[in-house]
Design a protein around this motif. Structure first.
Motif, PDB file in Angstrom:
ATOM      1  N   PHE A  43      -0.378  11.705  -3.986  1.00  0.00           N
ATOM      2  CA  PHE A  43       0.414  10.488  -3.771  1.00  0.00           C
ATOM      3  C   PHE A  43      -0.520   9.288  -3.637  1.00  0.00           C
ATOM      4  CE2 PHE A  43       4.346  12.541  -1.535  1.00  0.00           C
ATOM      5  CZ  PHE A  43       4.446  13.450  -2.582  1.00  0.00           C
ATOM      6  N   THR A  44      -0.029   8.141  -4.098  1.00  0.00           N
ATOM      7  CA  THR A  44      -0.775   6.895  -3.968  1.00  0.00           C
ATOM      8  C   THR A  44       0.142   5.799  -3.456  1.00  0.00           C
ATOM      9  OG1 THR A  44      -2.216   7.496  -5.825  1.00  0.00           O
ATOM     10  CG2 THR A  44      -2.204   5.188  -5.155  1.00  0.00           C
ATOM     11  N   ILE A  45      -0.262   5.154  -2.372  1.00  0.00           N
ATOM     12  CA  ILE A  45       0.515   4.058  -1.814  1.00  0.00           C
ATOM     13  C   ILE A  45      -0.141   2.742  -2.201  1.00  0.00           C
ATOM     14  CG2 ILE A  45      -0.709   4.039   0.408  1.00  0.00           C
ATOM     15  CD1 ILE A  45       2.005   3.400   1.739  1.00  0.00           C
ATOM     16  N   SER A  46       0.691   1.755  -2.488  1.00  0.00           N
ATOM     17  CA  SER A  46       0.184   0.419  -2.793  1.00  0.00           C
ATOM     18  C   SER A  46       1.148  -0.621  -2.239  1.00  0.00           C
ATOM     19  CB  SER A  46      -0.007   0.237  -4.300  1.00  0.00           C
ATOM     20  OG  SER A  46       1.215   0.423  -4.982  1.00  0.00           O
ATOM     21  N   ARG A  47       0.648  -1.836  -2.146  1.00  0.00           N
ATOM     22  CA  ARG A  47       1.441  -2.865  -1.486  1.00  0.00           C
ATOM     23  C   ARG A  47       1.217  -4.206  -2.166  1.00  0.00           C
ATOM     24  NH1 ARG A  47       0.541  -4.570   4.871  1.00  0.00           N
ATOM     25  NH2 ARG A  47       1.581  -6.577   4.751  1.00  0.00           N
ATOM     26  N   ASN A  48       2.277  -4.992  -2.254  1.00  0.00           N
ATOM     27  CA  ASN A  48       2.195  -6.361  -2.735  1.00  0.00           C
ATOM     28  C   ASN A  48       2.534  -7.273  -1.560  1.00  0.00           C
ATOM     29  OD1 ASN A  48       2.910  -8.947  -3.787  1.00  0.00           O
ATOM     30  ND2 ASN A  48       3.082  -8.036  -5.809  1.00  0.00           N
ATOM     31  N   ASN A  49       1.519  -7.857  -0.971  1.00  0.00           N
ATOM     32  CA  ASN A  49       1.724  -8.671   0.224  1.00  0.00           C
ATOM     33  C   ASN A  49       2.595  -9.889  -0.042  1.00  0.00           C
ATOM     34  OD1 ASN A  49       0.157  -6.966   1.793  1.00  0.00           O
ATOM     35  ND2 ASN A  49      -1.716  -8.120   1.434  1.00  0.00           N
ATOM     36  N   ALA A  50       2.425 -10.491  -1.212  1.00  0.00           N
ATOM     37  CA  ALA A  50       3.168 -11.709  -1.519  1.00  0.00           C
ATOM     38  C   ALA A  50       4.668 -11.439  -1.642  1.00  0.00           C
ATOM     39  CB  ALA A  50       2.647 -12.328  -2.809  1.00  0.00           C
ATOM     40  N   GLU A  51       5.010 -10.238  -2.104  1.00  0.00           N
ATOM     41  CA  GLU A  51       6.422  -9.914  -2.327  1.00  0.00           C
ATOM     42  C   GLU A  51       6.984  -8.983  -1.269  1.00  0.00           C
ATOM     43  OE1 GLU A  51       6.765  -8.417  -6.295  1.00  0.00           O
ATOM     44  OE2 GLU A  51       6.188 -10.318  -7.225  1.00  0.00           O
ATOM     45  N   ASN A  52       6.164  -8.616  -0.291  1.00  0.00           N
ATOM     46  CA  ASN A  52       6.598  -7.703   0.774  1.00  0.00           C
ATOM     47  C   ASN A  52       7.192  -6.408   0.204  1.00  0.00           C
ATOM     48  OD1 ASN A  52       5.765  -9.369   2.807  1.00  0.00           O
ATOM     49  ND2 ASN A  52       7.772 -10.196   3.269  1.00  0.00           N
ATOM     50  N   THR A  53       6.480  -5.831  -0.739  1.00  0.00           N
ATOM     51  CA  THR A  53       6.912  -4.566  -1.321  1.00  0.00           C
ATOM     52  C   THR A  53       5.843  -3.511  -1.103  1.00  0.00           C
ATOM     53  OG1 THR A  53       5.974  -5.105  -3.487  1.00  0.00           O
ATOM     54  CG2 THR A  53       8.263  -5.715  -3.104  1.00  0.00           C
ATOM     55  N   VAL A  54       6.282  -2.274  -1.017  1.00  0.00           N
ATOM     56  CA  VAL A  54       5.376  -1.143  -0.915  1.00  0.00           C
ATOM     57  C   VAL A  54       5.875  -0.072  -1.871  1.00  0.00           C
ATOM     58  CG1 VAL A  54       6.621  -0.107   1.044  1.00  0.00           C
ATOM     59  CG2 VAL A  54       4.208   0.469   0.650  1.00  0.00           C
ATOM     60  N   THR A  55       4.943   0.567  -2.547  1.00  0.00           N
ATOM     61  CA  THR A  55       5.266   1.542  -3.575  1.00  0.00           C
ATOM     62  C   THR A  55       4.546   2.854  -3.290  1.00  0.00           C
ATOM     63  OG1 THR A  55       5.560  -0.211  -5.228  1.00  0.00           O
ATOM     64  CG2 THR A  55       5.166   2.013  -6.048  1.00  0.00           C
ATOM     65  N   LEU A  56       5.213   3.946  -3.590  1.00  0.00           N
ATOM     66  CA  LEU A  56       4.611   5.270  -3.422  1.00  0.00           C
ATOM     67  C   LEU A  56       4.701   6.002  -4.753  1.00  0.00           C
ATOM     68  CD1 LEU A  56       3.350   7.201  -1.276  1.00  0.00           C
ATOM     69  CD2 LEU A  56       5.634   8.226  -1.089  1.00  0.00           C
ATOM     70  N   GLN A  57       3.565   6.186  -5.400  1.00  0.00           N
ATOM     71  CA  GLN A  57       3.501   6.961  -6.631  1.00  0.00           C
ATOM     72  C   GLN A  57       3.257   8.416  -6.257  1.00  0.00           C
ATOM     73  OE1 GLN A  57       3.940   6.044  -9.947  1.00  0.00           O
ATOM     74  NE2 GLN A  57       3.796   8.247 -10.332  1.00  0.00           N
ATOM     75  N   MET A  58       4.175   9.280  -6.661  1.00  0.00           N
ATOM     76  CA  MET A  58       4.095  10.690  -6.290  1.00  0.00           C
ATOM     77  C   MET A  58       3.900  11.519  -7.544  1.00  0.00           C
ATOM     78  SD  MET A  58       7.119  10.848  -3.406  1.00  0.00           S
ATOM     79  CE  MET A  58       8.432  10.621  -4.600  1.00  0.00           C
ATOM     80  N   ASN A  59       2.773  12.181  -7.641  1.00  0.00           N
ATOM     81  CA  ASN A  59       2.453  13.044  -8.774  1.00  0.00           C
ATOM     82  C   ASN A  59       2.328  14.487  -8.324  1.00  0.00           C
ATOM     83  OD1 ASN A  59       2.259  10.703 -10.412  1.00  0.00           O
ATOM     84  ND2 ASN A  59       0.085  10.463  -9.936  1.00  0.00           N
TER      85      ASN A  59
END
Length: 122
Positions: free
Chosen positions: A67-83
């Motif tokens: 899994f990889t977590i990432s974040r866009n601070n400007a848009e207040n979003t967080v994403t979790l890529q699950m492989n």
């Protein structure tokens, strides 16, 4: 009023991939961290991954390397890529955000989304 809205859950076969996204809307004075927890049937909610404002990341041992977590601070979003998903990854995944509602430390608040179901099965 702050709302967290998750998307991207669904059904996938073992070995497959899914991408979860979460958008935090509303006013948060300062976000400390965003992340994901999950709760499988009959089990307690557990941490999956978190990412703090400085970019520091923490993963559960069971998802490291997959899994990889990432974040866009400007848009207040967080994403979790699950492989390389496994049946044991089946759970409701919850987005969470920790932040302050004002400059006062006493206004630290945990926010939670309603969850999105991930099912891994053949």
């Amino acid at each position: 009023q702050v709302q967290l809205v998750e998307s991207g859950g669904g059904f996938v076969q073992p070995g497959g991939s899914l991408r979860l996204s979460c958008v935090a809307s509303g006013t948060i004075f300062r976000i400390i961290a965003m992340g994901w927890y999950r709760q499988a049937p009959g089990k307690q909610r557990e941490l999956v991954a978190t990412i703090n404002a400085g970019g520091g990341i923490n993963y559960a041992e069971s998802v490291k390397g997959r899994f990889t977590i990432s974040r866009n601070n400007a848009e207040n979003t967080v994403t979790l890529q699950m492989n390389s998903l496994k049946p044991e990854d089946t759970a409701v995944y919850y987005c969470t955000t920790v932040g302050y509602r004002s400059q006062l430390p006493s206004t630290r608040t945990d926010y939670w989304g309603k969850g999105t179901l991930v099912t891994v099965s053949s």
